[in-house]
Motif scaffolding. Structure first.
Motif, short mmCIF file in Angstrom:
data_model
loop_
_atom_site.label_atom_id
_atom_site.label_comp_id
_atom_site.label_asym_id
_atom_site.label_seq_id
_atom_site.Cartn_x
_atom_site.Cartn_y
_atom_site.Cartn_z
N UNK A 192 -5.78 8.56 -3.97
CA UNK A 192 -6.41 9.87 -4.13
C UNK A 192 -5.56 10.97 -3.52
N UNK A 193 -4.76 10.63 -2.52
CA UNK A 193 -3.77 11.54 -1.95
C UNK A 193 -2.86 10.73 -1.03
N UNK A 194 -1.84 11.38 -0.49
CA UNK A 194 -0.78 10.66 0.21
C UNK A 194 -0.92 10.52 1.71
N UNK A 195 -2.09 10.75 2.27
CA UNK A 195 -2.25 10.59 3.72
C UNK A 195 -2.07 9.14 4.14
N UNK A 196 -1.63 8.95 5.37
CA UNK A 196 -1.33 7.60 5.87
C UNK A 196 -2.54 6.68 5.83
N UNK A 197 -3.75 7.20 5.97
CA UNK A 197 -4.93 6.35 5.93
C UNK A 197 -5.39 6.03 4.51
N UNK A 198 -4.57 6.40 3.52
CA UNK A 198 -4.86 6.07 2.12
C UNK A 198 -3.77 5.22 1.49
N UNK A 199 -2.58 5.21 2.09
CA UNK A 199 -1.45 4.51 1.45
C UNK A 199 -1.21 3.12 2.04
N UNK A 200 -1.84 2.79 3.16
CA UNK A 200 -1.76 1.50 3.85
C UNK A 200 -0.92 0.41 3.25
N UNK A 201 -1.50 -0.41 2.40
CA UNK A 201 -0.79 -1.58 1.85
C UNK A 201 -0.26 -1.32 0.43
N UNK A 202 -0.17 -0.05 0.03
CA UNK A 202 0.29 0.28 -1.32
C UNK A 202 1.69 -0.27 -1.62
N UNK A 203 2.61 -0.05 -0.72
CA UNK A 203 3.99 -0.50 -0.96
C UNK A 203 4.06 -2.02 -1.05
N UNK A 204 3.27 -2.69 -0.26
CA UNK A 204 3.26 -4.16 -0.31
C UNK A 204 2.77 -4.65 -1.68
N UNK A 205 1.71 -4.04 -2.19
CA UNK A 205 1.22 -4.41 -3.52
C UNK A 205 2.27 -4.12 -4.58
N UNK B 143 5.67 -3.73 -4.24
CA UNK B 143 6.91 -4.51 -4.15
C UNK B 143 6.71 -6.01 -4.30
N UNK B 144 5.64 -6.56 -3.77
CA UNK B 144 5.44 -8.01 -3.81
C UNK B 144 4.70 -8.49 -5.06
N UNK B 145 3.86 -7.63 -5.65
CA UNK B 145 3.04 -8.07 -6.78
C UNK B 145 3.26 -7.24 -8.03
N UNK B 146 4.13 -6.22 -7.96
CA UNK B 146 4.42 -5.41 -9.13
C UNK B 146 3.27 -4.53 -9.59
N UNK B 147 2.34 -4.25 -8.70
CA UNK B 147 1.17 -3.43 -9.06
C UNK B 147 1.61 -1.97 -9.18
N UNK B 148 1.34 -1.34 -10.32
CA UNK B 148 1.68 0.07 -10.44
C UNK B 148 0.79 0.92 -9.53
N UNK B 149 1.41 1.92 -8.90
CA UNK B 149 0.69 2.81 -7.99
C UNK B 149 0.71 4.20 -8.60
N UNK B 150 -0.47 4.82 -8.69
CA UNK B 150 -0.62 6.14 -9.28
C UNK B 150 -1.05 7.13 -8.22
#
Length: 94
Positions: free
Chosen positions: A60-73, A75-82
């Motif tokens: 919903x926005x780029x604050x640290x309490x919203x992006x938590x495990x986004x990069x892990x998903x 890079x490790x699982x190929x999940x697209x992030x919007x």
């Protein structure tokens, strides 16, 4: 925690993300904090679904309490992030 049919909440009373469980796959809304990774794993297990069933993550926005495990998903699982273009740089750099 199940909130409604197909809607689950991850995290704690202060920081949360949401999981939408549909037959064609799971969509996450926000990624909480990095430590919420375990909550995600447990909720997916309780649904009988592997992490590979996650089809997308909407930030919903780029604050640290919203992006938590986004990069892990991503890079490790190929999940697209919007994320909205105005928050993309902030989401990438934390």
């Amino acid at each position: 925690m199940k909130l409604a049919p197909h809607l689950h909440r991850l995290g704690n009373d202060i920081v949360a993300s949401y999981l939408v469980d549909a037959p064609e796959g799971v969509t996450l809304i926000d990624a909480g904090m990095p430590g919420h990774w375990r909550d995600l794993q447990e909720e997916m297990t309780s649904l009988g679904r592997p992490l590979s069933d996650i089809k997308g993550l909407i930030l919903t926005h780029g604050d640290s309490d919203h992006i938590g495990f986004a990069e892990r998903l991503r890079s490790e699982y190929g999940v697209p992030v919007y994320v909205h273009a105005a928050d993309a740089e902030r989401a990438r750099t934390g």
